[in-house]
Design a protein around this motif. Structure first.
Motif, PDB file in Angstrom:
ATOM      1  N   GLU A 142      15.788 -19.657 -12.623  1.00 33.12           N
ATOM      2  CA  GLU A 142      15.326 -19.143 -14.033  1.00 33.12           C
ATOM      3  C   GLU A 142      15.875 -20.064 -14.925  1.00 33.12           C
ATOM      4  O   GLU A 142      17.146 -20.859 -14.556  1.00 33.12           O
ATOM      5  N   SER A 143      15.389 -20.273 -16.088  1.00 32.56           N
ATOM      6  CA  SER A 143      15.892 -21.212 -17.144  1.00 32.56           C
ATOM      7  C   SER A 143      15.194 -20.736 -18.501  1.00 32.56           C
ATOM      8  O   SER A 143      14.093 -20.615 -18.682  1.00 32.56           O
ATOM      9  N   PRO A 144      16.263 -20.044 -19.338  1.00 36.99           N
ATOM     10  CA  PRO A 144      15.797 -19.663 -20.633  1.00 36.99           C
ATOM     11  C   PRO A 144      15.029 -20.693 -21.353  1.00 36.99           C
ATOM     12  O   PRO A 144      14.124 -20.390 -22.247  1.00 36.99           O
ATOM     13  N   PRO A 185       9.419 -23.248 -20.113  1.00 35.84           N
ATOM     14  CA  PRO A 185       8.239 -22.510 -20.541  1.00 35.84           C
ATOM     15  C   PRO A 185       8.016 -21.312 -19.469  1.00 35.84           C
ATOM     16  O   PRO A 185       7.967 -21.580 -18.213  1.00 35.84           O
ATOM     17  N   GLY A 186       8.150 -20.062 -19.943  1.00 30.69           N
ATOM     18  CA  GLY A 186       7.682 -19.069 -19.009  1.00 30.69           C
ATOM     19  C   GLY A 186       9.099 -18.341 -18.686  1.00 30.69           C
ATOM     20  O   GLY A 186       9.147 -17.429 -17.815  1.00 30.69           O
ATOM     21  N   GLY A 187      10.183 -19.011 -18.872  1.00 33.54           N
ATOM     22  CA  GLY A 187      11.474 -18.632 -18.559  1.00 33.54           C
ATOM     23  C   GLY A 187      11.965 -19.021 -16.938  1.00 33.54           C
ATOM     24  O   GLY A 187      12.975 -18.591 -16.499  1.00 33.54           O
ATOM     25  N   TYR A 188      10.960 -19.849 -16.245  1.00 34.52           N
ATOM     26  CA  TYR A 188      11.242 -20.283 -15.008  1.00 34.52           C
ATOM     27  C   TYR A 188      11.199 -21.872 -14.719  1.00 34.52           C
ATOM     28  O   TYR A 188      10.430 -22.139 -15.203  1.00 34.52           O
ATOM     29  N   ILE A 189      12.072 -22.375 -14.031  1.00 37.28           N
ATOM     30  CA  ILE A 189      11.957 -23.836 -13.445  1.00 37.28           C
ATOM     31  C   ILE A 189      11.520 -23.846 -12.283  1.00 37.28           C
ATOM     32  O   ILE A 189      12.153 -23.274 -11.452  1.00 37.28           O
ATOM     33  N   HIS A 190      10.713 -24.579 -12.032  1.00 38.86           N
ATOM     34  CA  HIS A 190      10.168 -24.950 -10.312  1.00 38.86           C
ATOM     35  C   HIS A 190       9.531 -26.233 -10.426  1.00 38.86           C
ATOM     36  O   HIS A 190       8.964 -26.732 -11.065  1.00 38.86           O
ATOM     37  N   SER A 191       9.508 -26.688  -9.231  1.00 39.52           N
ATOM     38  CA  SER A 191       9.079 -28.143  -8.792  1.00 39.52           C
ATOM     39  C   SER A 191       7.535 -27.863  -8.592  1.00 39.52           C
ATOM     40  O   SER A 191       7.018 -26.844  -8.461  1.00 39.52           O
ATOM     41  N   GLY A 192       6.790 -28.961  -9.162  1.00 35.98           N
ATOM     42  CA  GLY A 192       5.325 -29.003  -8.690  1.00 35.98           C
ATOM     43  C   GLY A 192       4.854 -29.504  -7.210  1.00 35.98           C
ATOM     44  O   GLY A 192       3.899 -29.869  -6.997  1.00 35.98           O
ATOM     45  N   ALA A 193       6.019 -29.762  -6.396  1.00 34.34           N
ATOM     46  CA  ALA A 193       5.858 -29.981  -5.177  1.00 34.34           C
ATOM     47  C   ALA A 193       4.886 -29.414  -4.174  1.00 34.34           C
ATOM     48  O   ALA A 193       5.199 -28.031  -4.150  1.00 34.34           O
ATOM     49  N   ILE A 242       1.260 -26.108  11.463  1.00 35.44           N
ATOM     50  CA  ILE A 242       1.854 -26.984  10.496  1.00 35.44           C
ATOM     51  C   ILE A 242       1.482 -26.011   8.954  1.00 35.44           C
ATOM     52  O   ILE A 242       0.233 -25.459   9.088  1.00 35.44           O
ATOM     53  N   TYR A 243       2.153 -26.284   7.856  1.00 36.76           N
ATOM     54  CA  TYR A 243       1.792 -25.547   6.861  1.00 36.76           C
ATOM     55  C   TYR A 243       2.268 -26.463   5.458  1.00 36.76           C
ATOM     56  O   TYR A 243       3.204 -27.223   5.688  1.00 36.76           O
ATOM     57  N   VAL A 244       1.526 -26.021   4.383  1.00 31.54           N
ATOM     58  CA  VAL A 244       1.817 -26.438   3.155  1.00 31.54           C
ATOM     59  C   VAL A 244       2.481 -25.436   2.460  1.00 31.54           C
ATOM     60  O   VAL A 244       2.109 -24.302   2.241  1.00 31.54           O
ATOM     61  N   ALA A 245       3.800 -25.741   1.741  1.00 32.78           N
ATOM     62  CA  ALA A 245       4.238 -24.488   0.923  1.00 32.78           C
ATOM     63  C   ALA A 245       4.457 -25.162  -0.640  1.00 32.78           C
ATOM     64  O   ALA A 245       4.582 -26.268  -0.843  1.00 32.78           O
ATOM     65  N   ASP A 246       4.569 -24.249  -1.530  1.00 36.06           N
ATOM     66  CA  ASP A 246       4.925 -24.702  -2.734  1.00 36.06           C
ATOM     67  C   ASP A 246       5.217 -23.266  -3.604  1.00 36.06           C
ATOM     68  O   ASP A 246       5.536 -22.223  -2.911  1.00 36.06           O
ATOM     69  N   PHE A 247       5.860 -23.423  -4.976  1.00 32.03           N
ATOM     70  CA  PHE A 247       6.432 -22.385  -5.498  1.00 32.03           C
ATOM     71  C   PHE A 247       5.752 -22.204  -7.014  1.00 32.03           C
ATOM     72  O   PHE A 247       5.269 -23.347  -7.448  1.00 32.03           O
ATOM     73  N   PHE A 248       5.312 -21.066  -7.413  1.00 40.53           N
ATOM     74  CA  PHE A 248       4.584 -20.826  -8.843  1.00 40.53           C
ATOM     75  C   PHE A 248       4.735 -19.576  -9.058  1.00 40.53           C
ATOM     76  O   PHE A 248       5.911 -18.372  -8.733  1.00 40.53           O
ATOM     77  N   PHE A 249       4.376 -19.204 -10.557  1.00 36.41           N
ATOM     78  CA  PHE A 249       4.563 -17.635 -11.120  1.00 36.41           C
ATOM     79  C   PHE A 249       3.213 -17.630 -11.704  1.00 36.41           C
ATOM     80  O   PHE A 249       2.744 -18.421 -12.285  1.00 36.41           O
ATOM     81  N   GLY A 250       2.819 -16.224 -11.700  1.00 43.78           N
ATOM     82  CA  GLY A 250       1.429 -15.894 -12.131  1.00 43.78           C
ATOM     83  C   GLY A 250       1.215 -16.059 -13.591  1.00 43.78           C
ATOM     84  O   GLY A 250       0.154 -16.338 -14.074  1.00 43.78           O
ATOM     85  N   THR A 251       2.336 -16.040 -14.445  1.00 44.22           N
ATOM     86  CA  THR A 251       2.132 -16.040 -16.053  1.00 44.22           C
ATOM     87  C   THR A 251       2.879 -17.699 -16.179  1.00 44.22           C
ATOM     88  O   THR A 251       2.873 -17.759 -17.521  1.00 44.22           O
ATOM     89  N   CYS A 252       2.779 -18.293 -15.630  1.00 43.81           N
ATOM     90  CA  CYS A 252       3.185 -19.825 -15.705  1.00 43.81           C
ATOM     91  C   CYS A 252       2.154 -20.327 -16.831  1.00 43.81           C
ATOM     92  O   CYS A 252       1.040 -20.469 -16.377  1.00 43.81           O
ATOM     93  N   PRO A 253       2.844 -20.895 -17.976  1.00 47.79           N
ATOM     94  CA  PRO A 253       1.856 -21.500 -18.800  1.00 47.79           C
ATOM     95  C   PRO A 253       1.661 -22.966 -18.755  1.00 47.79           C
ATOM     96  O   PRO A 253       1.124 -23.466 -19.729  1.00 47.79           O
ATOM     97  N   THR A 254       2.141 -23.706 -17.928  1.00 38.84           N
ATOM     98  CA  THR A 254       2.310 -25.074 -17.813  1.00 38.84           C
ATOM     99  C   THR A 254       1.761 -25.564 -16.382  1.00 38.84           C
ATOM    100  O   THR A 254       0.438 -25.758 -16.303  1.00 38.84           O
ATOM    101  N   ILE A 255       2.322 -25.912 -15.201  1.00 39.61           N
ATOM    102  CA  ILE A 255       1.796 -26.708 -14.118  1.00 39.61           C
ATOM    103  C   ILE A 255       1.002 -25.817 -13.136  1.00 39.61           C
ATOM    104  O   ILE A 255       0.173 -26.409 -12.274  1.00 39.61           O
ATOM    105  N   CYS A 256       1.352 -24.450 -13.148  1.00 38.29           N
ATOM    106  CA  CYS A 256       0.862 -23.661 -11.953  1.00 38.29           C
ATOM    107  C   CYS A 256      -0.649 -23.651 -11.978  1.00 38.29           C
ATOM    108  O   CYS A 256      -1.266 -23.838 -10.724  1.00 38.29           O
TER     109      CYS A 256
END
Length: 216
Positions: free
Chosen positions: A165-167, A170-178, A74-88
């Motif tokens: 992507e979302s201009p 913050p950081g130019g990307y949108i993703h869930s914190g799930a 079983i595994y847990v997946a998530d999405f992030f980016f290294g320069t994320c200034p907010t939730i990552c």
């Protein structure tokens, strides 16, 4: 380059909002999430559940990661980016709690997908993971690859979360914190807010329940 439309983003946010925090507080099995399909075979109706499609990405140690990598886990997946200034950064500190609890379990893994593969190269992810204290890739894989493929598997065809992507973001990307809990059949069994310590505690409590379903 794929961008999220307002309509698609709204649909995915509704989906994640509905599922987030769904966890069993009893000994009952965790729910199977996603819209099922029903198929009649020989007079019987079979339920076909939503499953994560095939994928192929590369982790921080240049290892190709496919469904075969997590077969029998079983595994847990998530999405992030290294320069994320907010939730990552918050998400990764919370994921460290999950990693610490189950890093020695051979039936468990974590797949963290970057949504900025142009910046988050294999070398960058290696450094990123080591700064978190992850010195091997046996349990926690930081994944990069083709951007469109990453966005595709994050969307309604895969993990059911908004990615793109979302201009205006913050950081130019949108993703869930799930944090998304996946069973051995590649079905979604729980979605949790990875920025909320209480929901991450719920995830940590649900993982043994899911593992127990496979005990002989």
């Amino acid at each position: 380059m794929k961008k999220l439309t307002v309509q698609v983003l709204a649909t995915l946010i509704v989906t994640i909002g509905f599922f987030q925090g769904c966890s069993s507080s009893t000994n009952q099995k965790l729910p199977i999430m996603g819209q099922p399909e029903y198929k009649e075979v020989n007079g019987k109706v079979d339920t076909i559940y939503h499953t994560i499609p095939d994928f192929s990405f590369v982790d921080q140690d240049s290892m190709v990661v496919t469904p075969a990598t997590v077969e029998g886990k079983i595994y847990v997946a998530d999405f992030f980016f290294g320069t994320c200034p907010t939730i990552c950064p918050i998400m990764k500190q919370q994921m460290l709690r999950v990693y610490s609890a189950f890093k020695d379990n051979d039936e468990f893994a974590i797949l963290s997908h970057t949504i900025d593969p142009e910046h988050d190269t294999v070398a960058y992810l290696k450094d990123y993971s080591e700064r978190l204290g992850i010195m091997d890739n046996n349990t926690w894989h930081f994944l990069t690859g083709d951007k469109d493929k990453i966005y595709e598997i994050g969307s309604s065809d895969g993990y059911l979360v908004p990615v793109g992507e979302s201009p205006d973001a913050p950081g130019g990307y949108i993703h869930s914190g799930a944090f998304i809990l996946i069973d051995k059949e590649r079905r979604i069994r729980g979605l949790y807010d990875g920025t909320d310590p209480k929901q991450v505690t719920a995830l940590i409590n649900d993982i043994p329940k899911l593992l127990a379903e496979y005990e002989k």
